[in-house]
Design an enzyme around this catalytic site. Structure first.
Site: not given
Length: 810
Positions: A426, A502
């Site tokens: 991220e 994820e």
């Protein structure tokens, strides 16, 4: 797009080995520790007798106390969609990890003579380590998760002990979770002749692997190379049977290449984790100067739009979890027994893959994944040059990123478990116009050092990542959550597949249930706990069932890595602003390693070798008589009938849409004390299995259940003992909160205790703690003496319990 058509054999230097030419010392004992800075701490003349005696690996912060002022941050967490800064009190665990610490060691080096080479290998030091040898600065590193090594030969003298001093410093706002503090991974000395095989100096690949044969290519890097060298290597299985041999005296740029043919190799997979060892012997003339053992496995991987992910030619989807590096009550300090226990719990759930989140893993984790059969995503960073926290990796990116990646790949590239690398999680560069170039640059470093595996990264800004060519720069596009962008990403990207890098981030507290039972996002309850009905997630996340719909319905979704396998210290979402919450709620298992209800939901899907039948909630609801109390059943069977005190509540079959596709849910059950029974039916409609839970009476006696009864007498082996209480009839008391005390006698000691309560401020290393939802786990550590160990657990008004363990020879 990279396709790893070439199969792989993988190697790992076995650091525990000792030969006549190579001596590897693990520096565990004799360390002195001082919290705080001292100008003269590197001086060999310093009197450190008043310093604390510690054993490495060591985490100085895990002993507490918890304090809401530690690393209190006033921030807006972009990953959570926040735009207004608010106070975060438990974000990095509320433990005292910030500050300076010094470690010192006086160490004799056996058989050291002038002319030999000594390398100091530090597998992880949190953080910013500066290393001094006999008062001289020998080197430094920056990233606390990196393994690194230093040639310390210039500062050693024959016949004199080595004085080693290491300074560490952690600064505030440098982590989004609990990082730990100290020499939290192993430190080793590698003593060789001046001509030797380099640290992480072997690299094995194979051009082809079939069940009939494997072609093996071994590259070996030499330091201190001289003329008249010869390298002999044999490939053995772990029983000592030889599969192939090779010999060469040709070295190009100090590197030798050997090629082997293995007949009928046993292939490595999660189901059959077969391993081999390559024994390389380096000679100068007729003199043996080094011996180097390399463990490896034989297997092939490839990724393609046609087949998705294939292991050994067979398509499969990842059933993976993400793991943070802390080990609950042990903190960040590495312990092989604790890691093995985590993996065993995951194995029984049916998990077959692990992602190291969000940093390089400890070598022990990779070793165990090789041995126990877990595929692995080897992840490097949480951030790159653009900051996610004020003092994070962004401050050292320019100077260290290539060195960190090279060390990671050289150390890890020979593990059979590793099936992909991840450069980041991220990262804000997804939204940068230059982000694609940065992603390509980091991928190119990894491919240069290991062209046999693909590179991914976890993306949460999917549209930005696509538009800025960030996603296209990856071999495998990894999406963190963002299920609503799966189809768009698949349609617009060239790779032809999507990985759930994820997933889920469902939140729950073991044994805690809230009413009414409704699905919700970012739900906060007055008790600081999340409901174990598994219907609550974060604003940006989802429930497990939603991920499974994509995996079942889209061949191009190649699996998932669930956030997370276990709760971890720090990041107490959704209670970031709620004190005393100081650890996560995301785990499939809690911080003590006890399975939550969600464990059985995943097991019902992932474990294909045994059945699953699990009832929730518990059935102790005094004061809720007559109130609607839904009952869920997580099962591998397609159909079941529910009974309350003998009365049928109906027979349900799994549906085709929504939660009903994966769960059986009786939403209108009204509570009455007594017995809840479920009867499961197989695909043919035949009764297959049943299970009963009962309302318990008052807590009466303590029950102890160890994960192991025999420990190695090495001073660090652990038994994890689950402690619970039952009533007079032996029924578990699921809502018990009794305070217990622990005493260990004999050839062991009390190590720690944990109850899995994210809001508890009780200290892990004190021999007392309250039960949480009727359970806790106490850790018993072996001494170095062979003999019996006795654990006694007591509680006021409860019948105490004794447990006998044995410490045995290594």
């Amino acid at each position: 797009m990279l396709k790893s058509k070439g199969s792989l054999l993988f190697a790992l230097c076995l650091l525990a080995s000792t030969t006549m030419a190579r001596n590897i010392l693990t520096l565990e004992k004799g360390w002195k520790f001082h919290l705080g800075d001292l100008a003269s701490a590197m001086s060999p003349a310093l009197d450190d007798r008043s310093w604390q005696d510690v054993r490495v690996p060591h985490d100085w912060a895990i002993y507490g106390p918890f304090d809401k002022e530690v690393d209190k941050q006033v921030v807006a967490i972009e990953q959570n969609g926040e735009t207004i800064p608010t106070e975060k009190t438990g974000r990095s665990g509320a433990l005292p990890w910030i500050g300076v610490g010094w470690y010192r060691l006086n160490q004799e080096i056996p058989d050291y003579k002038d002319g030999k080479r000594v390398v100091l290998l530090i597998e992880g030091a949190m953080s910013n380590p500066i290393v001094y040898v006999n008062g001289h600065k020998a080197g430094n590193w920056a990233y606390g998760y990196s393994s690194f090594h230093l040639d310390i030969t210039p500062w050693l003298k024959e016949g004199e002990a080595m004085n080693l001093a290491i300074r560490l410093e952690n600064v505030k706002e440098s982590s989004r979770w609990y990082p730990g503090a100290g020499l939290y991974r192993n430190v080793r000395l590698i003593v060789t002749e001046s001509t030797a095989i380099d640290v992480w100096g072997s690299y094995i690949t194979t051009p082809t692997v079939t069940e009939e044969e494997a072609k093996v290519r071994l590259q070996t890097r030499i330091v201190g190379a001289v003329s008249n060298m010869r390298l002999e290597t044999v490939l053995n299985d772990l029983e000592g049977n030889t599969y192939a041999k090779a010999e060469t005296n040709v070295f190009v740029n100090n590197e030798a290449e050997q090629v082997f043919r293995m007949e009928k190799p046993r292939l490595w997979s999660p189901e059959t984790p077969h391993l081999y060892v390559a024994v390389s012997k380096l000679y100068v003339g007729n003199q043996l100067v080094d011996s180097y053992e390399t463990r490896f496995g034989v297997r092939s991987i490839d990724y393609s739009p046609e087949y998705g992910f294939r292991l050994n030619g067979q398509t499969r989807k990842f059933k993976g979890v993400c793991l943070h590096h802390d080990l609950g009550p042990l903190g960040a300090a590495v312990n092989t027994s604790a890691i093995r226990r985590q993996l065993q719990i995951l194995k029984e759930m049916g998990c077959d893959a692990v992602r190291s989140a969000h940093n390089m893993p400890t070598p022990e984790l990779l070793d165990l994944c090789d041995e126990m059969g877990f595929m692995f995503m080897d992840e490097a960073f949480d951030s790159w040059k653009q900051a996610k926290v004020k003092n994070g990796y962004n401050l050292i990116y320019d100077e260290w990123v290539e060195r960190d990646l090279v060390n990671m790949v050289h150390r890890d590239r020979n593990h059979p478990c590793i099936v992909m690398y991840s450069t980041g999680n991220e990262v804000p560069e997804q939204s940068s116009k230059t982000g694609g170039r940065v992603a390509h640059y980091l991928r190119s470093i990894i491919h240069r050092e290991d062209p046999t595996r693909p590179v991914t990264a976890g993306m949460d800004r999917v549209d930005n990542a696509i538009n800025n060519q960030f996603a296209a720069a990856l071999d495998i596009p990894g999406l963190n959550y963002r299920l609503h962008r799966y189809q768009v990403a698949y349609d617009r990207l060239p790779q032809g597949l999507i990985l759930g890098s994820e997933t889920a981030s469902t939140v729950s507290s073991r044994g805690v249930y809230h009413f009414p039972v409704v699905q919700g996002k970012s739900v906060e309850h007055p008790d600081g706990q999340s409901s174990s009905y598994d219907v609550e997630a974060c604003s940006w996340s989802n429930l497990p069932d939603e991920d499974w719909m994509w995996q079942d319905d889209a061949d191009w979704v190649i699996g998932e890595f669930v956030w997370t396998g276990f709760d971890y210290l720090g990041e107490p979402t959704p209670y970031d602003n709620f004190w005393p919450s100081r650890s996560s709620y995301f785990g499939i298992c809690d911080l003590a390693g006890l399975p939550k209800d969600r464990y059985y939901l995943y097991k019902s899907r992932w474990n294909q070798t045994e059945s699953t039948l699990h009832i929730l909630p518990h059935w102790n609801w005094k004061g809720r008589e007559g109130a609607v109390t839904p009952v869920f059943v997580y099962t591998s069977y397609p159909e079941a009938e529910l009974f309350v005190n003998g009365k049928s509540q109906g027979r349900l079959r799994k549906g085709k849409e929504g939660l009903e596709r994966y769960r059986l849910m009786w939403m209108d059950v009204r509570y009455e004390p007594g017995e809840v029974k479920v009867v499961a039916y197989d695909a043919f409609g035949q009764q297959a299995e049943s299970k009963i839970i009962r309302t318990s009476g008052k807590p009466h006696r303590i029950v102890l259940q160890p994960d192991r009864t025999h420990l190695q007498a090495n001073g660090k082996d652990l038994s994890f003992v689950t402690v619970s209480v039952v009533d007079k009839e032996g029924n578990p008391c699921p809502d018990a909160t009794d305070a217990l005390t622990f005493q260990v006698k004999g050839a062991g000691s009390f190590r720690a205790v944990c109850n899995g309560d994210a809001t508890s401020l009780e200290l892990f290393h004190q021999p007392t703690m309250k039960l949480f939802s009727g359970k806790l786990v106490v850790l018993v550590e072996s001494s170095e003496q062979i003999g019996s160990i006795q654990l006694t657990v007591r509680g006021k008004g409860l019948k105490s319990a004794d447990l006998h363990l044995e410490a045995v020879a290594n």
